[in-house]
Design a protein around this motif. Structure first.
Motif, PDB file in Angstrom:
ATOM      1  N   PHE A 407      26.530  26.333  -3.078  1.00 36.58           N
ATOM      2  CA  PHE A 407      27.099  27.276  -2.123  1.00 36.58           C
ATOM      3  C   PHE A 407      27.939  28.338  -2.820  1.00 36.58           C
ATOM      4  CE2 PHE A 407      26.975  25.214   2.340  1.00 36.58           C
ATOM      5  CZ  PHE A 407      25.654  24.852   2.141  1.00 36.58           C
ATOM      6  N   MET A 408      28.711  27.934  -3.825  1.00 35.49           N
ATOM      7  CA  MET A 408      29.517  28.910  -4.560  1.00 35.49           C
ATOM      8  C   MET A 408      28.607  29.921  -5.251  1.00 35.49           C
ATOM      9  SD  MET A 408      32.682  29.707  -5.340  1.00 35.49           S
ATOM     10  CE  MET A 408      33.786  30.378  -6.587  1.00 35.49           C
ATOM     11  N   GLY A 409      27.535  29.423  -5.857  1.00 29.19           N
ATOM     12  CA  GLY A 409      26.583  30.327  -6.505  1.00 29.19           C
ATOM     13  C   GLY A 409      25.986  31.314  -5.522  1.00 29.19           C
ATOM     14  N   GLY A 410      25.611  30.835  -4.328  1.00 31.14           N
ATOM     15  CA  GLY A 410      25.037  31.722  -3.330  1.00 31.14           C
ATOM     16  C   GLY A 410      26.019  32.763  -2.818  1.00 31.14           C
ATOM     17  N   ALA A 411      27.269  32.347  -2.594  1.00 36.53           N
ATOM     18  CA  ALA A 411      28.282  33.288  -2.111  1.00 36.53           C
ATOM     19  C   ALA A 411      28.595  34.349  -3.158  1.00 36.53           C
ATOM     20  CB  ALA A 411      29.550  32.534  -1.726  1.00 36.53           C
ATOM     21  N   VAL A 412      28.730  33.919  -4.417  1.00 39.72           N
ATOM     22  CA  VAL A 412      29.040  34.885  -5.475  1.00 39.72           C
ATOM     23  C   VAL A 412      27.833  35.773  -5.754  1.00 39.72           C
ATOM     24  CG1 VAL A 412      29.812  35.147  -7.865  1.00 39.72           C
ATOM     25  CG2 VAL A 412      30.813  33.384  -6.438  1.00 39.72           C
ATOM     26  N   PHE A 413      26.613  35.233  -5.585  1.00 41.87           N
ATOM     27  CA  PHE A 413      25.398  36.057  -5.667  1.00 41.87           C
ATOM     28  C   PHE A 413      25.496  37.208  -4.668  1.00 41.87           C
ATOM     29  CE2 PHE A 413      21.252  37.047  -3.789  1.00 41.87           C
ATOM     30  CZ  PHE A 413      20.524  37.416  -4.909  1.00 41.87           C
ATOM     31  N   SER A 414      25.866  36.898  -3.444  1.00 45.48           N
ATOM     32  CA  SER A 414      25.994  37.922  -2.406  1.00 45.48           C
ATOM     33  C   SER A 414      27.066  38.942  -2.782  1.00 45.48           C
ATOM     34  CB  SER A 414      26.346  37.268  -1.068  1.00 45.48           C
ATOM     35  OG  SER A 414      25.390  36.308  -0.707  1.00 45.48           O
ATOM     36  N   MET A 415      28.177  38.454  -3.358  1.00 46.89           N
ATOM     37  CA  MET A 415      29.250  39.351  -3.790  1.00 46.89           C
ATOM     38  C   MET A 415      28.744  40.354  -4.812  1.00 46.89           C
ATOM     39  SD  MET A 415      32.713  38.415  -5.921  1.00 46.89           S
ATOM     40  CE  MET A 415      33.552  37.562  -4.601  1.00 46.89           C
ATOM     41  N   TRP A 416      28.001  39.865  -5.789  1.00 46.00           N
ATOM     42  CA  TRP A 416      27.546  40.744  -6.866  1.00 46.00           C
ATOM     43  C   TRP A 416      26.450  41.692  -6.412  1.00 46.00           C
ATOM     44  CZ3 TRP A 416      30.513  41.724 -10.682  1.00 46.00           C
ATOM     45  CH2 TRP A 416      31.393  40.748 -11.164  1.00 46.00           C
ATOM     46  N   ILE A 417      25.610  41.253  -5.461  1.00 43.50           N
ATOM     47  CA  ILE A 417      24.607  42.170  -4.921  1.00 43.50           C
ATOM     48  C   ILE A 417      25.297  43.316  -4.188  1.00 43.50           C
ATOM     49  CG2 ILE A 417      22.841  42.404  -3.133  1.00 43.50           C
ATOM     50  CD1 ILE A 417      21.729  41.258  -5.703  1.00 43.50           C
ATOM     51  N   ALA A 418      26.342  42.998  -3.402  1.00 44.88           N
ATOM     52  CA  ALA A 418      27.112  44.046  -2.730  1.00 44.88           C
ATOM     53  C   ALA A 418      27.757  44.977  -3.758  1.00 44.88           C
ATOM     54  CB  ALA A 418      28.174  43.412  -1.836  1.00 44.88           C
ATOM     55  N   ASN A 419      28.327  44.396  -4.807  1.00 47.27           N
ATOM     56  CA  ASN A 419      28.950  45.176  -5.876  1.00 47.27           C
ATOM     57  C   ASN A 419      27.919  46.075  -6.557  1.00 47.27           C
ATOM     58  OD1 ASN A 419      30.618  46.101  -7.908  1.00 47.27           O
ATOM     59  ND2 ASN A 419      31.279  44.085  -8.578  1.00 47.27           N
ATOM     60  N   PHE A 420      26.724  45.508  -6.819  1.00 51.57           N
ATOM     61  CA  PHE A 420      25.641  46.260  -7.454  1.00 51.57           C
ATOM     62  C   PHE A 420      25.256  47.478  -6.619  1.00 51.57           C
ATOM     63  CE2 PHE A 420      20.973  46.850  -7.299  1.00 51.57           C
ATOM     64  CZ  PHE A 420      20.776  47.411  -8.549  1.00 51.57           C
ATOM     65  N   ILE A 421      25.041  47.262  -5.321  1.00 53.61           N
ATOM     66  CA  ILE A 421      24.605  48.354  -4.444  1.00 53.61           C
ATOM     67  C   ILE A 421      25.659  49.459  -4.395  1.00 53.61           C
ATOM     68  CG2 ILE A 421      24.075  48.963  -2.048  1.00 53.61           C
ATOM     69  CD1 ILE A 421      22.849  46.123  -1.783  1.00 53.61           C
ATOM     70  N   ILE A 422      26.933  49.048  -4.246  1.00 54.26           N
ATOM     71  CA  ILE A 422      28.014  50.036  -4.151  1.00 54.26           C
ATOM     72  C   ILE A 422      28.149  50.820  -5.454  1.00 54.26           C
ATOM     73  CG2 ILE A 422      30.523  50.294  -3.968  1.00 54.26           C
ATOM     74  CD1 ILE A 422      30.440  47.927  -1.987  1.00 54.26           C
ATOM     75  N   SER A 423      28.105  50.119  -6.584  1.00 56.28           N
ATOM     76  CA  SER A 423      28.294  50.786  -7.881  1.00 56.28           C
ATOM     77  C   SER A 423      27.108  51.681  -8.242  1.00 56.28           C
ATOM     78  CB  SER A 423      28.508  49.742  -8.980  1.00 56.28           C
ATOM     79  OG  SER A 423      29.657  48.980  -8.711  1.00 56.28           O
ATOM     80  N   LEU A 424      25.908  51.276  -7.826  1.00 56.28           N
ATOM     81  CA  LEU A 424      24.725  52.100  -8.075  1.00 56.28           C
ATOM     82  C   LEU A 424      24.773  53.375  -7.243  1.00 56.28           C
ATOM     83  CD1 LEU A 424      21.914  52.491  -9.350  1.00 56.28           C
ATOM     84  CD2 LEU A 424      20.963  51.181  -7.430  1.00 56.28           C
ATOM     85  N   CYS A 425      25.231  53.240  -5.988  1.00 54.21           N
ATOM     86  CA  CYS A 425      25.225  54.376  -5.066  1.00 54.21           C
ATOM     87  C   CYS A 425      26.411  55.318  -5.253  1.00 54.21           C
ATOM     88  CB  CYS A 425      25.205  53.868  -3.624  1.00 54.21           C
ATOM     89  SG  CYS A 425      23.697  52.995  -3.156  1.00 54.21           S
ATOM     90  N   PHE A 426      27.506  54.832  -5.847  1.00 48.43           N
ATOM     91  CA  PHE A 426      28.726  55.631  -5.885  1.00 48.43           C
ATOM     92  C   PHE A 426      28.545  56.988  -6.575  1.00 48.43           C
ATOM     93  CE2 PHE A 426      32.826  56.920  -7.703  1.00 48.43           C
ATOM     94  CZ  PHE A 426      33.588  56.984  -6.546  1.00 48.43           C
ATOM     95  N   PRO A 427      27.941  57.058  -7.789  1.00 45.90           N
ATOM     96  CA  PRO A 427      27.790  58.389  -8.400  1.00 45.90           C
ATOM     97  C   PRO A 427      26.946  59.330  -7.546  1.00 45.90           C
ATOM     98  CG  PRO A 427      27.379  56.651 -10.020  1.00 45.90           C
ATOM     99  CD  PRO A 427      27.423  55.989  -8.681  1.00 45.90           C
ATOM    100  N   VAL A 428      25.932  58.770  -6.885  1.00 45.60           N
ATOM    101  CA  VAL A 428      25.070  59.589  -6.029  1.00 45.60           C
ATOM    102  C   VAL A 428      25.847  60.073  -4.799  1.00 45.60           C
ATOM    103  CG1 VAL A 428      22.928  59.634  -4.705  1.00 45.60           C
ATOM    104  CG2 VAL A 428      23.039  58.341  -6.842  1.00 45.60           C
ATOM    105  N   LEU A 429      26.607  59.155  -4.165  1.00 50.81           N
ATOM    106  CA  LEU A 429      27.425  59.533  -3.006  1.00 50.81           C
ATOM    107  C   LEU A 429      28.465  60.582  -3.390  1.00 50.81           C
ATOM    108  CD1 LEU A 429      28.088  56.060  -1.314  1.00 50.81           C
ATOM    109  CD2 LEU A 429      26.701  57.935  -0.401  1.00 50.81           C
ATOM    110  N   LEU A 430      29.053  60.410  -4.581  1.00 48.21           N
ATOM    111  CA  LEU A 430      30.074  61.354  -5.042  1.00 48.21           C
ATOM    112  C   LEU A 430      29.478  62.752  -5.211  1.00 48.21           C
ATOM    113  CD1 LEU A 430      33.095  61.222  -5.816  1.00 48.21           C
ATOM    114  CD2 LEU A 430      32.379  60.897  -8.190  1.00 48.21           C
ATOM    115  N   ALA A 431      28.261  62.796  -5.767  1.00 45.78           N
ATOM    116  CA  ALA A 431      27.601  64.088  -5.953  1.00 45.78           C
ATOM    117  C   ALA A 431      27.140  64.689  -4.628  1.00 45.78           C
ATOM    118  CB  ALA A 431      26.415  63.929  -6.898  1.00 45.78           C
TER     119      ALA A 431
END
Length: 499
Positions: A407-431
Motif C-alpha cells: 500500500f505504501m508503494g502504491g500511494a507513493v507511486f501515485s504521489m510521484w506520478i502527480a509530481n511527474f505530471i506537474i513538473s513536466l507541464c510547469f515549463p510549458v504552462l509558464l511559457a
C-alpha cells in the motif's frame, strides 16, 4: 485486546509513554534517513544545474521538463517496486540496494554526454528516490517506539529539505568559485558521497521488529525490541505485534487484489489522496524551478541562485517547527493548516505577478521579483512546516501491517506520478499562461485538496501502529463486513480512564 492490555502498554512503550528514545534508535533513524538526504539533494540540485546545462545539452522547454520530470517518473515505479519487495525481502535489504542505485544514477547524470543519456540516468536515479520515499518512513515507523514515532519519521522530511538546501548551497558555491559551463556536472556528482555512507551504515543496522515478526522470526524481533525499548516494555509490544499478526494469519500472503476489499479500498484511496494533495500544491515546481521562476521575474542568475538558498534555509527551519508541532497537535489539524496556508500563498504569488508591472523605467521590477520570492518563502513555511511532515507520517501509519509495503508503494507511486505530471507541464504552462495563470491553477487545485482534507484525513495521534490498524478497520468497514469493534472500544476506554 483488553482494556488492561492498552493501559499497561500506554504506560510502557505505548503512545502515551514518557520514556526517552534510546541512542540506538536515533542512530538507526539517522542512517536510514540518509536516503532522505539523497532524495532531497537529487531533486533539488536540478534547479541550479538547469541554468548551466541547457546550452551544452541543447535543452528546449519540453526537454527541460523531461530532464526534470524523468526522475519523478522513475521514482513512481521505484516506489511501486520497492513497496512490493520490502514485504518480501525486508526493509533493510531494499535500502541497501537503493544506495547502490543512488550512486550509479548520480555518476551517470554527472557524466551524461547528451540529453538522452541525462534523461535515462535521471530515470535510474528516480528509482532510488521513489524507493527511499516508500521504504525509509515505513522502516523508521516500525522500528521507533510509539511515543516518538512522529518525531523520528519526520526526521525523513528534515533530511529531504536538508538535502535540498545542500543542493542549493553547492549550486551557488560551485558557480561562485569555478563558474563556467561544466560546473553542473560537479553539482550532480556530489550526491555519490552520501550514497556510499548510506550503504555502509545500513550494513550494520537490523531490519524492523514488525517485519521479523511477520516472517515468523520472533527471536530476532525480540532482539531488536530489546535494543530499542526498555526491558520491561519488550514483552508488551511483542505481544501486541503477535496478536495483530495472529488475527491475520488465516488471510495468507499479502496479495495486490486484496485492495478490492471494500474497507481496504477506502483506506488505500485515502492514502493515495493524502500523497497526491501534497504534490498538487505545486511545491516541487518551486523546489525544482525556483531559479527559473526568479529569473523570469527579473533576477540575475547569481541573485536567483542565492535566493534559492533562502528557500532551502526556510524549508529546514520550518521542518524543525513541524517536528515540534507534531508533538503538540494532531495529524488532522496540522494537515488542514498546511493545505489552507499553501493555497493562500499560491493565490498571493499569482496576484503579485499579475498586478505588479514587469518593468519600471525599462528595467525589471525588483519589487515584483522580491514579492514573488516572499510568496515562495511563505508557501514553503506552510508546506515544510506542516503539510509535508504530516504527509509522510500519515502514510507510514495508516496501512495495515500485512499490506504496508504494497500500500505504501502504491500511494507513493501515485504521489510521484502527480509530481511527474506537474513538473513536466510547469515549463510549458509558464511559457503559455505566464506566472500568474500557472499559480492560479495550482491555487484552484489546492482548494479541491482542502475539501479532501476536511472530509477524509483521519486522526492517528496517540495510537500505536496496531491500535491505528484496528481503529481504521473498524471505522471504514460497513455493517455487512462484520466489524469487530472490541479493540477500538478498549482503546477508547483506556483513553478515558487515563484522562
Amino acid at each position: 485486546m483488553s482494556k488492561e492490555h492498552y493501559l499497561t502498554l500506554n504506560k510502557a512503550s505505548g503512545p502515551n509513554s514518557d520514556v526517552p528514545t534510546t541512542p540506538f534508535v536515533k542512530v538507526v533513524a539517522l542512517i536510514a534517513t540518509l536516503g532522505g538526504l539523497l532524495f532531497g539533494y537529487d531533486t533539488g540540485v536540478i534547479s541550479g544545474a538547469l541554468l548551466f546545462m541547457g546550452k551544452e545539452l541543447q535543452l528546449t522547454p519540453l526537454t527541460t521538463g523531461l530532464v526534470t520530470s524523468s526522475l519523478l517518473f522513475g521514482a513512481a515505479f521505484g516506489a511501486l517496486l520497492s513497496g512490493h519487495l520490502a514485504d518480501a525481502a525486508g526493509r533493510k535489504k531494499i535500502i541497501l540496494g537503493l544506495a547502490v542505485i543512488f550512486a550509479v544514477g548520480a555518476m551517470g547524470t554527472a557524466m551524461a554526454p547528451d540529453v538522452n543519456w541525462m534523461i535515462f540516468f535521471r530515470l535510474v536515479l528516480g528509482v532510488a528516490v521513489g524507493g527511499a520515499a516508500a521504504t525509509v518512513p515505513v522502516y523508521i515507523a516500525e522500528i521507533a517506539p510509539a511515543n516518538r514515532r512522529g518525531q523520528l519519521v519526520t526526521l525523513q522530511e528534515l533530511m529531504i529539505v536538508s538535502g535540498q538546501l545542500l543542493a542549493y548551497i553547492s549550486n551557488a558555491a560551485f558557480h561562485e568559485l569555478w563558474g563556467g559551463e561544466n560546473t553542473w556536472r560537479w553539482m550532480l556528482a556530489v550526491a555519490t558521497l552520501p550514497a556510499v555512507l548510506l550503504w555502509f551504515g545500513m550494513m550494520f543496522m537490523p531490519d524492523s521488529p514488525r517485519w521479523y515478526a511477520m516472517k515468523g522470526r520472533l527471536a530476532e524481533a525480540r532482539r531488536v525490541l530489546e535494543r530499542t525499548r526498555r526491558q520491561e516494555d519488550v514483552e508488551w509490544e511483542l505481544m501486541e505485534i503477535s496478536e495483530t499478526l495472529e488475527e491475520q494469519r488465516g488471510e495468507g500472503k499479502p496479495r495486490v487484489r486484496e485492495i478490492m476489499t471494500p474497507w481496504l479500498f477506502k483506506l488505500f484511496s485515502i492514502g493515495v489522496g493524502i500523497a497526491v494533495i501534497q504534490q498538487m500544491t505545486g511545491v516541487n515546481t518551486i523546489m525544482y524551478y525556483a531559479p527559473t521562476v526568479l529569473t523570469t521575474v527579473g533576477m540575475t542568475d547569481n541573485a536567483a541562485l542565492f535566493a534559492t538558498v533562502a528557500n532551502g534555509v526556510v524549508s529546514v527551519l520550518m521542518t524543525f517547527v513541524g517536528i515540534w508541532m507534531l508533538g503538540k497537535m494532531g495529524r488532522r489539524p496540522m494537515t488542514m493548516i498546511g493545505q489552507f496556508g499553501c493555497t493562500l500563498c499560491l493565490v498571493f504569488i499569482g496576484a503579485v505577478s499579475w498586478l505588479l508591472p514587469e518593468t519600471v523605467n525599462g528595467q525589471p521590477d525588483a519589487l515584483r521579483a522580491y514579492m514573488v520570492l516572499i510568496g515562495m518563502l511563505l508557501f514553503l513555511s506552510f508546506q515544510q512546516g506542516a503539510l509535508s511532515p504530516v504527509t509522510w507520517l500519515l502514510l507510514s501509519e495508516i496501512f495495515p501491517i500485512r499490506l504496508r509495503g504494497i500500500f505504501m508503494g502504491g500511494a507513493v507511486f501515485s504521489m510521484w506520478i502527480a509530481n511527474f505530471i506537474i513538473s513536466l507541464c510547469f515549463p510549458v504552462l509558464l511559457a503559455w499562461l505566464g506566472l500568474s495563470g500557472t499559480f492560479f491553477i495550482f491555487a484552484a487545485i489546492g482548494l479541491a485538496g482542502a475539501l479532501f482534507v476536511i472530509k477524509c484525513v483521519p486522526e492517528t495521534r496517540n495510537r500505536s501502529l496496531e491500535q491505528i490498524e484496528h481503529y481504521l478497520r473498524d471505522t471504514l468497514r460497513s455493517d455487512r463486513e462484520e466489524p469487530d469493534r472490541s479493540a477500538n472500544q478498549a482503546w477508547g476506554s483506556a483513553q478515558k480512564d487515563e484522562a
